[in-house]
Scaffold this active site. Structure first.
Site, PDB file in Angstrom:
ATOM      1  N   PRO A  11       4.306   7.188  -4.901  1.00 38.00           N
ATOM      2  CA  PRO A  11       4.307   6.325  -6.347  1.00 38.00           C
ATOM      3  C   PRO A  11       4.156   4.807  -6.215  1.00 38.00           C
ATOM      4  O   PRO A  11       4.855   4.225  -5.194  1.00 38.00           O
ATOM      5  CB  PRO A  11       5.514   6.804  -6.904  1.00 38.00           C
ATOM      6  CG  PRO A  11       6.321   7.450  -5.610  1.00 38.00           C
ATOM      7  CD  PRO A  11       5.330   7.995  -4.726  1.00 38.00           C
ATOM      8  N   ASN A  12       3.533   4.143  -7.097  1.00 36.38           N
ATOM      9  CA  ASN A  12       3.060   2.713  -7.180  1.00 36.38           C
ATOM     10  C   ASN A  12       2.307   2.298  -6.116  1.00 36.38           C
ATOM     11  O   ASN A  12       2.039   0.858  -6.152  1.00 36.38           O
ATOM     12  CB  ASN A  12       4.808   2.173  -7.167  1.00 36.38           C
ATOM     13  CG  ASN A  12       5.336   2.674  -8.401  1.00 36.38           C
ATOM     14  OD1 ASN A  12       5.117   2.642  -9.497  1.00 36.38           O
ATOM     15  ND2 ASN A  12       6.842   3.046  -7.990  1.00 36.38           N
ATOM     16  N   TYR A  24       4.675  -6.452   0.003  1.00 35.53           N
ATOM     17  CA  TYR A  24       3.709  -5.565   0.340  1.00 35.53           C
ATOM     18  C   TYR A  24       2.464  -6.064   0.663  1.00 35.53           C
ATOM     19  O   TYR A  24       1.362  -5.224   0.914  1.00 35.53           O
ATOM     20  CB  TYR A  24       3.781  -4.519  -0.760  1.00 35.53           C
ATOM     21  CG  TYR A  24       5.196  -3.740  -1.116  1.00 35.53           C
ATOM     22  CD1 TYR A  24       5.774  -3.116  -0.370  1.00 35.53           C
ATOM     23  CD2 TYR A  24       5.668  -3.990  -2.486  1.00 35.53           C
ATOM     24  CE1 TYR A  24       6.646  -2.292  -0.346  1.00 35.53           C
ATOM     25  CE2 TYR A  24       6.934  -3.057  -2.734  1.00 35.53           C
ATOM     26  CZ  TYR A  24       7.283  -2.329  -1.843  1.00 35.53           C
ATOM     27  OH  TYR A  24       8.500  -1.687  -1.989  1.00 35.53           O
ATOM     28  N   ASN A  75       2.924   7.761   3.478  1.00 39.20           N
ATOM     29  CA  ASN A  75       3.778   6.739   3.027  1.00 39.20           C
ATOM     30  C   ASN A  75       4.333   7.415   1.650  1.00 39.20           C
ATOM     31  O   ASN A  75       3.669   7.359   0.681  1.00 39.20           O
ATOM     32  CB  ASN A  75       3.174   5.633   2.774  1.00 39.20           C
ATOM     33  CG  ASN A  75       4.076   4.397   2.290  1.00 39.20           C
ATOM     34  OD1 ASN A  75       5.229   4.621   1.966  1.00 39.20           O
ATOM     35  ND2 ASN A  75       3.468   2.966   2.216  1.00 39.20           N
ATOM     36  N   ALA A  78       8.760   5.495  -2.947  1.00 39.23           N
ATOM     37  CA  ALA A  78      10.385   5.570  -3.101  1.00 39.23           C
ATOM     38  C   ALA A  78      10.633   7.004  -2.897  1.00 39.23           C
ATOM     39  O   ALA A  78      12.067   7.399  -2.673  1.00 39.23           O
ATOM     40  CB  ALA A  78      10.715   5.330  -4.587  1.00 39.23           C
ATOM     41  N   GLU A  99       5.659   9.034   9.595  1.00 40.68           N
ATOM     42  CA  GLU A  99       6.136   8.371   8.500  1.00 40.68           C
ATOM     43  C   GLU A  99       5.829   6.834   8.606  1.00 40.68           C
ATOM     44  O   GLU A  99       5.896   6.267   9.582  1.00 40.68           O
ATOM     45  CB  GLU A  99       7.641   8.270   8.294  1.00 40.68           C
ATOM     46  CG  GLU A  99       8.382   7.349   7.197  1.00 40.68           C
ATOM     47  CD  GLU A  99       9.883   7.679   7.381  1.00 40.68           C
ATOM     48  OE1 GLU A  99      10.583   8.368   8.193  1.00 40.68           O
ATOM     49  OE2 GLU A  99      10.519   6.746   6.645  1.00 40.68           O
ATOM     50  N   ARG A 108      15.977  -3.959   3.950  1.00 38.61           N
ATOM     51  CA  ARG A 108      16.023  -4.281   2.565  1.00 38.61           C
ATOM     52  C   ARG A 108      17.180  -3.772   1.818  1.00 38.61           C
ATOM     53  O   ARG A 108      18.313  -3.550   2.599  1.00 38.61           O
ATOM     54  CB  ARG A 108      14.714  -3.920   1.708  1.00 38.61           C
ATOM     55  CG  ARG A 108      13.433  -4.366   2.512  1.00 38.61           C
ATOM     56  CD  ARG A 108      12.174  -3.798   1.955  1.00 38.61           C
ATOM     57  NE  ARG A 108      12.192  -4.013   0.392  1.00 38.61           N
ATOM     58  CZ  ARG A 108      11.325  -3.296  -0.274  1.00 38.61           C
ATOM     59  NH1 ARG A 108      10.631  -2.508   0.139  1.00 38.61           N
ATOM     60  NH2 ARG A 108      11.141  -3.410  -1.405  1.00 38.61           N
TER      61      ARG A 108
END
Ligand code: DQA
Length: 152
Positions: A11-12, A24, A75, A78, A99, A108
């Site tokens: 997502p995103n 990013y 990837n 989230a 991964e 983070r």
């Protein structure tokens, strides 16, 4: 060309280039796909590159990879930090799993430290920005070749 690598994006990630570029980077997902596909081609592999905002669709593609891919680069964005369903789907695969993250989740927020992918991945590439995609293609090809040597 017998190696078919799957690279699945969660997502995103369709908003790469616009979304938090300080974290990013400025490359779009299309830019990244082009570079990573070129790298795959150089190494004699084909790259199937997809993105979805939907957990179920990602799981359907992981199940497709189980049948038709030589390695999976994921990837999960989230969903990395939340999805037991993706973890379970990955457990059914016998191919190498990498991964992948553009950022380094460990540097983070604390909620990004948990990964449901890491326990079922052969390796993790994180924090290297869009270069991580080409690096993960190289790593995937090398893992497949190593696997072939030991399994005949
Ligand atoms: C990400 C890291 C995740 O924590 C985040 O939710 C993303 C992108 C990365 O590539 O750095 O969406 O997977």
């Amino acid at each position: 060309m017998s190696l078919n690598l799957f690279c699945l994006n969660g997502p995103n990630l369709n908003l790469l280039g616009e979304r938090e570029p300080e974290i990013y980077g400025k490359d779009s997902l299309k830019d990244i796909e082009k570079i990573a596909s070129k790298k795959a081609q150089e190494l004699g592999a084909k790259l199937t590159f997809r993105q979805s905002n939907h957990e179920g669709e990602l799981i359907d593609w992981i199940q497709e990879a189980r049948i038709s891919a030589s390695a999976l680069i994921l990837n999960a964005a989230a969903y990395t930090h939340t999805s037991i369903a993706i973890h379970d789907a990955l457990k059914t695969l016998e191919i190498p799993i990498i991964e992948l993250h553009l950022s380094n989740p460990h540097s983070r927020e604390s909620f990004r430290a948990k990964s449901y992918i890491a326990p079922v991945a052969d390796g993790v590439i994180a924090g290297l920005g869009s270069a991580g995609y080409s690096l993960s293609v190289e790593a995937a090809v090398s893992l497949v070749n190593k696997w072939k040597k030991t399994h005949g």
